[in-house]
Design an enzyme around this catalytic site. Structure first.
Site, short mmCIF file in Angstrom:
data_model
loop_
_atom_site.label_atom_id
_atom_site.label_comp_id
_atom_site.label_asym_id
_atom_site.label_seq_id
_atom_site.Cartn_x
_atom_site.Cartn_y
_atom_site.Cartn_z
N SER A 137 0.86 -1.18 0.00
CA SER A 137 0.00 0.00 0.00
C SER A 137 0.89 1.23 0.00
CB SER A 137 -0.88 0.01 1.25
OG SER A 137 -1.45 1.29 1.45
N TYR B 234 -0.98 -0.38 10.39
CA TYR B 234 -1.02 -0.70 8.95
C TYR B 234 0.19 -0.13 8.23
CZ TYR B 234 -3.14 -1.34 4.33
OH TYR B 234 -3.40 -1.72 3.03
N1 NAP Z 1 -8.84 -1.99 -0.14
C1 NAP Z 1 -7.95 -1.01 -0.26
O1 NAP Z 1 -8.29 0.18 -0.45
C2 NAP Z 1 -6.47 -1.34 -0.21
C3 NAP Z 1 -5.56 -0.29 -0.43
C4 NAP Z 1 -4.20 -0.57 -0.41
C5 NAP Z 1 -3.77 -1.88 -0.18
N2 NAP Z 1 -4.69 -2.87 0.06
C6 NAP Z 1 -4.16 -4.22 0.32
O2 NAP Z 1 -4.79 -5.16 -0.55
C7 NAP Z 1 -4.84 -6.45 0.09
C8 NAP Z 1 -6.26 -6.98 0.06
O3 NAP Z 1 -7.08 -6.05 0.74
P1 NAP Z 1 -8.67 -6.09 0.68
O4 NAP Z 1 -9.10 -4.68 0.57
O5 NAP Z 1 -9.14 -7.11 -0.29
O6 NAP Z 1 -8.96 -6.59 2.18
P2 NAP Z 1 -10.19 -7.41 2.82
O7 NAP Z 1 -11.38 -7.25 1.97
O8 NAP Z 1 -10.22 -7.01 4.24
O9 NAP Z 1 -9.67 -8.93 2.71
C9 NAP Z 1 -8.56 -9.35 3.45
C10 NAP Z 1 -8.33 -10.82 3.18
O10 NAP Z 1 -7.19 -11.23 3.96
C11 NAP Z 1 -7.56 -12.41 4.64
N3 NAP Z 1 -6.75 -12.66 5.83
C12 NAP Z 1 -6.62 -11.89 6.94
N4 NAP Z 1 -5.80 -12.50 7.83
C13 NAP Z 1 -5.40 -13.66 7.26
C14 NAP Z 1 -4.55 -14.72 7.66
N5 NAP Z 1 -3.96 -14.74 8.87
N6 NAP Z 1 -4.34 -15.75 6.80
C15 NAP Z 1 -4.94 -15.76 5.60
N7 NAP Z 1 -5.78 -14.82 5.17
C16 NAP Z 1 -6.00 -13.77 6.00
C17 NAP Z 1 -9.02 -12.24 4.95
O11 NAP Z 1 -9.59 -13.47 5.32
P3 NAP Z 1 -10.94 -13.56 6.27
O12 NAP Z 1 -12.10 -13.42 5.34
O13 NAP Z 1 -10.82 -14.90 6.90
O14 NAP Z 1 -10.84 -12.43 7.26
C18 NAP Z 1 -9.50 -11.71 3.61
O15 NAP Z 1 -9.63 -12.77 2.69
C19 NAP Z 1 -4.29 -6.22 1.50
O16 NAP Z 1 -2.92 -6.57 1.53
C20 NAP Z 1 -4.46 -4.73 1.71
O17 NAP Z 1 -3.56 -4.22 2.66
C21 NAP Z 1 -6.01 -2.63 0.05
#
Ligand code: NAP
Length: 230
Positions: A139, A154
């Site tokens: 990020s 974060y």
């Molecule tokens: N959304 C944004 O605006 C944004 C911006 C910058 C970067 N990112 C990055 O993009 C990536 C995906 O984000 P997202 O927005 O899709 O997040 P999200 O919707 O919160 O999904 C997070 C995923 O990570 C899984 N997870 C959490 N802890 C885990 C563990 N110990 N082992 C395996 N899986 C685990 C969750 O599983 P559960 O369903 O079991 O909780 C879920 O599948 C992340 O690295 C995030 O930091 C996102």
């Protein structure tokens, strides 16, 4: 090259991980959709096209990772791309001064050490690939160049993930394993909340590093294929 790869996606049951799994499977890749809750992973996999297999994958569970790598050794026999996507704790509710350090520890455990030990678990299988890639879903929040206050767990975890990206990229250069970090932008997922860009667009930013050609860059940090300052 695209269309016949074995791709592991962590946190594949929802959000960006699920969409990366969908985009890879739609072009014919074999996707191992990692989910810490296998039932949630299987629900997601059923709704996706193509060759998607849900696997139990908790990035904080070293024994589980070893068992999964052993299983994949006997099934697919290699991993071409590892997408370290799973993450926790976009902690907008605290600052580095009001912080609950337990939240920071959890973020480091999942977002940094989780990605690290997942990479190590799959390294023997990545070495069996003709086109190995590791993608760290980071990020811009982890960019030291623009870092100020806020979201401390974060941001610190993503800065450390960026450092890990560069360290692994250096140590795996001789293995020709490309290791790159990507920012998906602000995306409308459970983590990002409403108002962000569509999940497909964020996933496309990740796919750039999934799809790098042989001899392509390593140790980079990009969003939509363009450099983000470290
Ligand atoms: N959304 C944004 O605006 C944004 C911006 C910058 C970067 N990112 C990055 O993009 C990536 C995906 O984000 P997202 O927005 O899709 O997040 P999200 O919707 O919160 O999904 C997070 C995923 O990570 C899984 N997870 C959490 N802890 C885990 C563990 N110990 N082992 C395996 N899986 C685990 C969750 O599983 P559960 O369903 O079991 O909780 C879920 O599948 C992340 O690295 C995030 O930091 C996102």
């Amino acid at each position: 090259m695209n269309g016949d790869r074995v791709i592991v996606v962590t946190g594949g049951n929802r959000g960006l991980g699920r969409e990366v799994a969908r985009q890879c499977a739609a072009r014919g890749d074999i996707v191992l959709l990692g989910a810490r809750d296998l039932a949630a992973g299987e629900r997601a996999a059923r709704e996706l096209p193509g060759r998607v297999r849900a696997v139990r994958l908790d990035v904080t569970d070293a024994d589980g990772l070893a068992a999964l790598a052993e299983d994949v050794t006997h099934t697919e026999g290699r991993v071409d791309v590892l997408v370290n996507n799973a993450a926790v704790h976009y902690d907008t509710w605290q600052t580095s001064v009001t912080v609950d350090l337990a939240v920071v520890r959890e973020a480091l455990e999942t977002n940094v050490l989780g990605a690290w030990q997942t990479t190590l678990a799959f390294l023997p299988l990545l070495r069996r690939s003709a086109h190995p890639r590791v993608v760290m879903v980071s990020s811009e929040g982890g960019s030291l160049a623009s870092m100020g206050g806020g979201t401390p767990a974060y941001n610190v975890s993503k800065a450390a993930l960026n450092a890990l990206t560069r360290t692994l990229a250096g140590d795996l250069r001789r293995d020709r394993i490309l290791v790159n970090a990507v920012c998906p932008g602000w995306v409308a997922t459970d983590m990002g909340g409403p108002g962000g860009r569509p999940v497909a667009d964020g996933a496309a930013s990740i796919m750039y590093a999934v799809d790098l050609p042989d001899g392509g860059p390593t140790s980079t940090f990009t969003r939509d294929g363009r450099p983000v300052p470290w």
